[in-house]
Design a protein around this motif. Structure first.
Motif, short mmCIF file in Angstrom:
data_model
loop_
_atom_site.label_atom_id
_atom_site.label_comp_id
_atom_site.label_asym_id
_atom_site.label_seq_id
_atom_site.Cartn_x
_atom_site.Cartn_y
_atom_site.Cartn_z
N SER A 135 -20.21 48.13 66.25
CA SER A 135 -18.92 47.47 66.51
C SER A 135 -18.35 46.78 65.28
O SER A 135 -17.47 45.93 65.38
CB SER A 135 -19.07 46.46 67.66
N THR A 136 -18.82 47.17 64.11
CA THR A 136 -18.30 46.59 62.87
C THR A 136 -17.50 47.65 62.12
O THR A 136 -18.04 48.70 61.77
CB THR A 136 -19.44 46.10 61.98
N THR A 137 -16.24 47.36 61.85
CA THR A 137 -15.43 48.31 61.09
C THR A 137 -15.77 48.21 59.61
O THR A 137 -16.41 47.25 59.17
CB THR A 137 -13.93 48.03 61.27
N LEU A 138 -15.33 49.20 58.86
CA LEU A 138 -15.54 49.18 57.41
C LEU A 138 -14.82 47.96 56.81
O LEU A 138 -15.35 47.31 55.90
CB LEU A 138 -14.99 50.47 56.79
N ALA A 139 -13.62 47.67 57.30
CA ALA A 139 -12.87 46.51 56.80
C ALA A 139 -13.65 45.21 57.05
O ALA A 139 -13.68 44.33 56.19
CB ALA A 139 -11.50 46.44 57.48
N GLN A 140 -14.29 45.12 58.20
CA GLN A 140 -15.08 43.92 58.51
C GLN A 140 -16.32 43.84 57.62
O GLN A 140 -16.73 42.75 57.22
CB GLN A 140 -15.49 43.92 59.99
N LEU A 141 -16.88 44.98 57.31
CA LEU A 141 -18.04 44.99 56.40
C LEU A 141 -17.62 44.44 55.04
O LEU A 141 -18.31 43.60 54.45
CB LEU A 141 -18.59 46.41 56.27
N VAL A 142 -16.49 44.90 54.56
CA VAL A 142 -16.00 44.43 53.25
C VAL A 142 -15.70 42.93 53.31
O VAL A 142 -16.01 42.19 52.37
CB VAL A 142 -14.75 45.23 52.82
N GLN A 143 -15.11 42.49 54.40
CA GLN A 143 -14.82 41.04 54.55
C GLN A 143 -16.10 40.23 54.46
O GLN A 143 -16.14 39.16 53.82
CB GLN A 143 -14.19 40.77 55.92
N ALA A 144 -17.17 40.72 55.10
CA ALA A 144 -18.45 40.00 55.09
C ALA A 144 -19.01 39.95 53.67
O ALA A 144 -19.53 38.92 53.22
CB ALA A 144 -19.43 40.68 56.03
N ILE A 145 -18.88 41.07 52.97
CA ILE A 145 -19.37 41.12 51.58
C ILE A 145 -18.57 40.16 50.71
O ILE A 145 -19.13 39.38 49.92
CB ILE A 145 -19.27 42.56 51.03
N GLU A 146 -17.25 40.17 50.87
CA GLU A 146 -16.39 39.30 50.04
C GLU A 146 -16.68 37.83 50.31
O GLU A 146 -16.69 37.01 49.40
CB GLU A 146 -14.91 39.62 50.32
N LYS A 147 -16.94 37.53 51.57
CA LYS A 147 -17.22 36.13 51.94
C LYS A 147 -18.48 35.64 51.24
O LYS A 147 -18.55 34.52 50.75
CB LYS A 147 -17.40 36.06 53.45
N ILE A 148 -19.46 36.52 51.14
CA ILE A 148 -20.72 36.13 50.50
C ILE A 148 -20.56 36.04 49.00
O ILE A 148 -21.12 35.17 48.35
CB ILE A 148 -21.82 37.15 50.87
N LEU A 149 -19.76 36.92 48.44
CA LEU A 149 -19.60 36.94 46.99
C LEU A 149 -18.51 35.97 46.53
O LEU A 149 -18.35 35.75 45.34
CB LEU A 149 -19.24 38.35 46.52
N GLN A 150 -17.78 35.36 47.46
CA GLN A 150 -16.63 34.50 47.15
C GLN A 150 -16.91 33.46 46.07
O GLN A 150 -16.20 33.40 45.10
CB GLN A 150 -16.16 33.80 48.43
N PRO A 151 -17.96 32.68 46.22
CA PRO A 151 -18.19 31.65 45.19
C PRO A 151 -18.35 32.27 43.83
O PRO A 151 -17.81 31.80 42.85
CB PRO A 151 -19.48 30.96 45.62
N ALA A 152 -19.01 33.42 43.75
CA ALA A 152 -19.23 34.11 42.48
C ALA A 152 -17.93 34.69 41.97
O ALA A 152 -17.66 34.69 40.78
CB ALA A 152 -20.27 35.21 42.63
N LEU A 153 -17.05 35.15 42.89
CA LEU A 153 -15.79 35.78 42.47
C LEU A 153 -14.82 34.76 41.89
O LEU A 153 -14.02 35.08 41.02
CB LEU A 153 -15.12 36.47 43.67
N THR A 154 -14.91 33.52 42.42
CA THR A 154 -13.94 32.53 41.98
C THR A 154 -14.38 31.78 40.72
O THR A 154 -13.61 31.08 40.12
CB THR A 154 -13.66 31.49 43.08
N THR A 155 -15.61 31.93 40.32
CA THR A 155 -16.07 31.22 39.10
C THR A 155 -15.80 32.05 37.85
O THR A 155 -15.74 33.27 37.92
CB THR A 155 -17.57 30.94 39.15
#
Lengths: 243, 127
Positions: free
Chosen positions: B107-127
């Motif tokens: 029940s997880t779409t590809l878009a949701q998978l990417v959202q989950a990945i981005e959420k986890i990498l967010q602190p690293a992406l913004t630094t």
């Protein structure tokens, strides 16, 4: 592994539901593949992806169909109409049907039918369905392993003192009589009853087992030319020998 | 470019996931088994692991125990993207195995998978 819990309480008291449970669990994967591939196709068309959807849907429908056939054969019981069937012809037909999937999984299909065999009394459609299901699962298992050379699936028959052994053989590390016996006890309850062989539920193997039980006693682990596989033993038709 | 180690035994599904993730500018290292995934960790600098628990021979839980036994891999976030329902996991499994997120694959779409990945990498992406 204490992190994962089997659904032992869910199906243990419903033996007839076990085969359906393993089938239902198994079908999650192809439907997920179809849905996610369609999601990707919305962004940009791709013929290869469309073909993946087609083959995935076909395989899932086939498995459902064969499960229903196993129920019909089981219901027929002693009234099941068996007919003389050529094992060589059945294996050849199944080898041909598996070619497309074999190409997708980068495997080769080989037929090993040494010598001539008498017809066996079997349910022709049930036999073909069982061999097809076995072959499909084995192709999936081969695709999950690292190989030094292109893997081969052998559809083979050979004679023993008990009868004619026919089945599917491959380089299937981990498949043993004990493992298969344990898998028969836990399928429908464990997520991966054949975990040494495949990451899937292996539903096709249990459906094949159910199909063959009505004509041969079911599947067992067997060996053919240093390969391991699953096969059934068939007794040649004595009626046709006398004619 | 961030690198995802995708551990997914089903070839067709993995190809779809990999294509989508690469279109979202991720580098994807795809492996089908626990054993080959451990080798991939050794060979590539992985930023996040996306893991199916149902694997052949050694399952995803065994992979996680192996992975977390190495100090250099303990901080790599792991997203469970699996056919195993949450109810089939032991109560403390997610915490014990240091799982960053759990996604039920059907029940997880590809878009949701990417959202989950981005959420986890967010602190690293913004630094």
């Amino acid at each position: 592994m204490t992190a994962l819990q089997n659904d032992q309480k869910s199906y243990a008291d419903l033996p007839e539901a076990r085969l359906f449970a393993v089938l239902a669990e198994s079908l999650k994967q192809p439907f997920t593949t179809i849905a996610r591939t369609a999601e990707l196709l919305v962004e940009s068309p791709d013929v290869v992806l469309l073909r993946n959807i087609e083959s995935t849907a076909d395989a899932a429908t086939q498995l459902l169909d064969h499960y229903l056939l196993s129920l019909r054969l089981q219901r027929a019981g002693t009234e099941l109409n068996l007919e003389p069937v050529s094992l060589a012809a059945s294996l050849t037909e199944v080898a041909h049907k598996l070619e497309k999937a074999a190409q997708q999984y980068l495997c080769d299909i080989e037929l090993h039918i040494a010598g001539r065999y008498e017809p066996i009394m079997a349910h022709s459609a049930g036999l073909s369905a069982a061999l097809l299901d076995l072959g499909t699962v084995f192709l999936e298992t081969q695709s999950q392993r690292t190989h030094t050379h292109r893997p081969v699936l052998k559809l083979a028959a050979h004679r023993t003192r008990h009868g004619i052994v026919a089945g599917i053989f491959a380089d299937v590390e981990g498949l043993s009589t004990d493992m298969f016996r344990r898998a028969r006890q836990v399928y429908g309850q464990a997520a991966t009853p054949l975990n040494q062989v495949t990451s899937t539920t292996g539903a096709g193997i249990f459906v094949a087992d159910a199909l063959l039980k009505n004509m041969s006693g079911g599947l067992r682990v067997a060996h053919h030319q240093k390969l391991t596989g699953l096969a059934a033993t068939f007794v040649p038709s004595q009626q046709l020998v006398l004619v | 470019m961030k690198t995802i180690l995708l551990i997914e035994p089903d070839k067709l599904l993995a190809q779809t996931q990999q294509t989508y993730l690469e279109r979202k500018d991720y580098k994807v290292v795809w492996r089908q088994t626990a054993e080959s995934a451990v080798m991939a960790l050794d060979e590539a600098s992985v930023d996040v692991v996306v893991l199916e628990l149902n694997l052949a021979v050694h399952n995803g839980v065994e992979f996680l125990y192996e992975m977390r036994s190495y100090s250099e891999w303990q901080s790599i976030p792991v997203i469970l993207h699996t056919n195993v329902r949450k109810g089939q996991l032991a109560e403390d499994a997610l915490a014990r195995l240091n799982i960053a997120d759990y996604l039920y694959k059907p029940s997880t779409t590809l878009a949701q998978l990417v959202q989950a990945i981005e959420k986890i990498l967010q602190p690293a992406l913004t630094t």
